[in-house]
Design an enzyme around this catalytic site. Structure first.
Site, PDB file in Angstrom:
ATOM      1  N   LYS A  58       0.760  -1.346   0.075  1.00  0.00           N
ATOM      2  CA  LYS A  58      -0.071   0.051   0.061  1.00  0.00           C
ATOM      3  C   LYS A  58       0.775   1.302  -0.016  1.00  0.00           C
ATOM      4  O   LYS A  58       2.129   1.128   0.308  1.00  0.00           O
ATOM      5  CB  LYS A  58      -0.907   0.038   1.162  1.00  0.00           C
ATOM      6  N   ARG A 155     -10.102   0.207  15.030  1.00  0.00           N
ATOM      7  CA  ARG A 155     -10.327   1.117  13.831  1.00  0.00           C
ATOM      8  C   ARG A 155     -11.266   0.741  13.028  1.00  0.00           C
ATOM      9  O   ARG A 155     -12.359   1.311  13.045  1.00  0.00           O
ATOM     10  CB  ARG A 155      -8.920   0.937  13.269  1.00  0.00           C
ATOM     11  N   TYR A 289      18.024  30.659   7.516  1.00  0.00           N
ATOM     12  CA  TYR A 289      16.980  31.273   8.267  1.00  0.00           C
ATOM     13  C   TYR A 289      17.013  31.438   9.870  1.00  0.00           C
ATOM     14  O   TYR A 289      17.231  30.367  10.312  1.00  0.00           O
ATOM     15  CB  TYR A 289      15.661  30.866   7.686  1.00  0.00           C
ATOM     16  N   MET A 337      13.789  25.090   2.051  1.00  0.00           N
ATOM     17  CA  MET A 337      12.746  24.277   1.348  1.00  0.00           C
ATOM     18  C   MET A 337      13.399  23.401   0.400  1.00  0.00           C
ATOM     19  O   MET A 337      12.821  22.093   0.217  1.00  0.00           O
ATOM     20  CB  MET A 337      11.856  25.349   0.418  1.00  0.00           C
TER      21      MET A 337
HETATM   22  C1  PLP Z   1      -0.302  -1.646   6.782  1.00  0.00           C
HETATM   23  C2  PLP Z   1      -0.826  -2.892   7.357  1.00  0.00           C
HETATM   24  C3  PLP Z   1      -0.106  -4.149   7.432  1.00  0.00           C
HETATM   25  C4  PLP Z   1       1.236  -4.208   7.395  1.00  0.00           C
HETATM   26  O1  PLP Z   1       1.877  -3.744   8.605  1.00  0.00           O
HETATM   27  P1  PLP Z   1       3.311  -3.902   8.969  1.00  0.00           P
HETATM   28  O2  PLP Z   1       3.644  -3.378  10.187  1.00  0.00           O
HETATM   29  O3  PLP Z   1       4.105  -2.682   7.833  1.00  0.00           O
HETATM   30  O4  PLP Z   1       3.868  -5.179   8.672  1.00  0.00           O
HETATM   31  C5  PLP Z   1      -0.924  -5.318   7.769  1.00  0.00           C
HETATM   32  N1  PLP Z   1      -2.381  -5.363   7.644  1.00  0.00           N
HETATM   33  C6  PLP Z   1      -3.017  -4.152   7.502  1.00  0.00           C
HETATM   34  C7  PLP Z   1      -4.482  -4.295   7.467  1.00  0.00           C
HETATM   35  C8  PLP Z   1      -2.318  -2.886   7.242  1.00  0.00           C
HETATM   36  O5  PLP Z   1      -3.018  -1.807   7.452  1.00  0.00           O
END
Ligand code: PLP
Length: 397
Positions: A58, A155, A289, A337
Site C-alpha cells: 500500500k 479502527r 534562516y 525548502m
Molecule cells: C499496513 C498494514 C499491514 C502491514 O503492517 P506492517 O507493520 O508494515 O507489517 C498489515 N495489515 C494491515 C491491515 C495494514 O494496514
C-alpha cells in the site's frame, strides 16, 4: 557525478509539446531502491511462518514504488498482494499483475465496487453498509471480498458480537462469498504487548471457528510484520508483512527481538542529494534562516540540495545528520525548502558534486531509518512514505 541537473526538457513535454510539471522535477534528491534486498527480505519472511506471505504494498509500497516492488515480489514467489485503495489495485492490474489483490481500505461506494469487480480486486469489507453496496453492484454475480474484524485495534471492522447477524446476512445472499477474514494486531511490536496480542489472537480464532461453520474454506489473516516475527507459530492461512519487507526490524529494542532478524533483513531504500557548494563559515558567522546557528569557531559547511519540499523535514533543523564520503555531517541551523547546510569541518575532502546520504550510506556509519526516524520524532514507516514518494526513484537489482 554527472551534473546536478536531472531536468530533461525533452522528456518532460507531453504530446502537444507543452512542458508539464512532474512532482519529481522539484527534487535533486534521489531515492535508490535495492530490489534484491526486497526479494531477500521476502524470502526470509517466508521462512518465519507457515502462513502464505501476502506482501503489503500500500501507499506506493511504503514509498518504494508499487509496480517495481510487486514485479520483483511476484518473481520471488508472492501469489497474492495487499494494496490500500482499489485504485492502487487497478495500477497493478494495468502493469500485468494477475495474482489476487486485496484492497485493505475497502471499496467505499458504488463506483469503487464497480471498479473492484471489473478488475478482480478483492476489497476488505468492514461494515454492513459496504457489504450491502458490494452486493448491490455485484447483482447476481459472485463478489469476492475479505471480512474485516476488529479484535482490539478499534479502527475498522465488525466486532465479535456482530458475527451472528453477519452470518445471517451472508447466508441469505449466496453470491456473497467471503474469501478471507482478517483482523489487525495493535501491539505486536511492543515489549508489553504480549497479553493484549494473545487476547486478540484468541478472539480472532473464535471468529474464524464461527465463520467456518458456514464457510469451511474461508482463509484467515492476522499477522503483520511484527506478528510474523514474534508470533510466527500462530496458526493462520495468510500473513501480511509490510515494514519488514522494506528491511526494518519491527522488534528492535523490544524483548521479542532475535539477533537472526537483524542479520537477515536488509535496507531497501537509500536517499541521496548533491553537495552544491562548500564554503567557510567563520567564527561568529550565522547560517540559514533565523540565524539559529552561529559558528563557535572557524568551520567548513556543505550546502546540500534537499529540503522540506523533498520531504527532509524542517523538524530536522539542527538535529539531522547526513553522511558524506563516509563521515557523519550534522545539519546546521534551519532546513530550508530545497537546501540544507551541514558541517563538514572534519571532512576536508568533501567537494561540490559529492553525494550526501540523507538515509543509508556505504559503510558502518550508514544512517539507519530507525535513527533518522528518531531524530525526526516519527517512525520508519513515515520516513519511507515521505522521502520515497517525493523524490525520483532509481532501481537496482
Ligand atoms: C499496513 C498494514 C499491514 C502491514 O503492517 P506492517 O507493520 O508494515 O507489517 C498489515 N495489515 C494491515 C491491515 C495494514 O494496514
Amino acid at each position: 557525478m554527472s551534473g546536478h541537473n536531472n531536468f530533461n526538457f525533452a522528456e518532460n513535454k507531453n504530446q502537444d509539446n507543452v512542458l508539464y510539471y512532474r512532482p519529481e522535477l522539484q527534487s535533486l534528491a534521489r531515492v535508490n531502491v535495492n530490489l534484491s534486498a526486497l526479494r531477500d527480505n521476502f524470502l526470509f519472511l517466508k521462512q518465519q511462518s507457515q502462513a502464505e506471505m501476502m506482501p503489503v504494498i500500500k501507499a506506493d509500497a511504503y514509498g518504494h514504488g508499487l509496480i517495481p516492488c510487486a514485479q520483483v515480489l511476484e518473481q520471488a514467489g508472492a501469489r497474492i498482494f495487499a494494496v490500500g485503495t482499489v485504485g492502487e489495485g487497478v495500477l497493478l492490474r494495468q502493469a500485468g499483475i494477475g495474482a489476487p489483490i486485496v484492497a485493505l481500505l475497502g471499496a467505499l461506494d458504488e463506483q469503487d465496487c464497480r471498479v473492484a469487480v471489473q478488475y478482480s480486486i478483492t476489497p476488505f469489507v468492514p461494515t454492513f453498509e459496504q457489504l450491502r453496496v458490494l452486493q448491490h453492484v455485484a447483482g447476481a454475480d459472485q463478489a469476492s471480498f475479505v471480512l474485516k474484524f476488529d479484535t482490539g485495534m478499534r479502527r475498522l471492522g465488525f466486532s465479535e458480537n456482530e458475527l451472528g447477524v453477519l452470518l445471517e446476512v451472508l447466508n441469505r445472499t449466496p453470491n456473497l462469498q467471503p474469501f478471507m477474514a482478517a483482523s489487525h494486531l495493535a501491539v505486536a511490536d511492543e515489549t508489553t504487548g504480549g497479553n493484549y496480542t494473545q487476547e486478540q489472537m484468541a478472539c480472532f480464532s473464535r471468529i474464524i471457528t464461527g465463520l467456518r461453520q458456514s464457510f469451511p474454506a474461508i482463509k484467515s489473516s492476522l499477522l503483520n510484520s511484527a506478528g510474523i516475527l514474534a508470533y510466527g507459530d500462530y496458526q493462520s492461512d495468510v500473513a501480511r508483512p509490510g515494514i519488514a519487507l522494506y528491511g526494518v526490524n519491527p522488534l528492535l529494542g523490544t524483548n521479542l527481538d532475535r539477533p537472526e532478524i537483524d542479520l537477515h533483513l536488509k535496507p531497501v531504500m537509500q536517499v541521496i542529494a548533491p553537495v552544491i557548494q562548500v564554503h567557510a563559515l567563520k567564527k561568529g558567522q550565522s547560517i540559514s534562516y533565523g540565524r539559529t546557528f552561529t559558528a563557535p569557531e572557524d568551520m567548513t559547511v556543505a550546502i546540500v540540495g534537499a529540503g522540506y519540499a523533498q520531504g527532509y523535514s524542517r523538524g530536522l533543523s539542527s538535529k539531522g545528520v547526513m553522511l558524506i564520503k563516509g563521515k557523519r555531517c550534522p545539519v546546521l541551523g534551519r532546513v530550508c525548502m530545497q537546501l540544507v547546510a551541514v558541517d563538514v569541518s572534519s571532512n576536508k575532502n568533501v567537494q561540490e558534486g559529492d553525494w550526501a546520504y540523507l538515509l543509508g550510506g556505504e559503510n558502518e556509519q550508514a544512517i539507519t531509518v530507525h535513527e533518522l526516524a528518531q531524530l525526526w520524532g516519527t517512525i520508519s514507516y513515515e520516513v519511507f512514505c515521505i522521502l520515497g514518494t517525493m523524490n525520483t526513484r532509481k532501481y537496482s537489482i
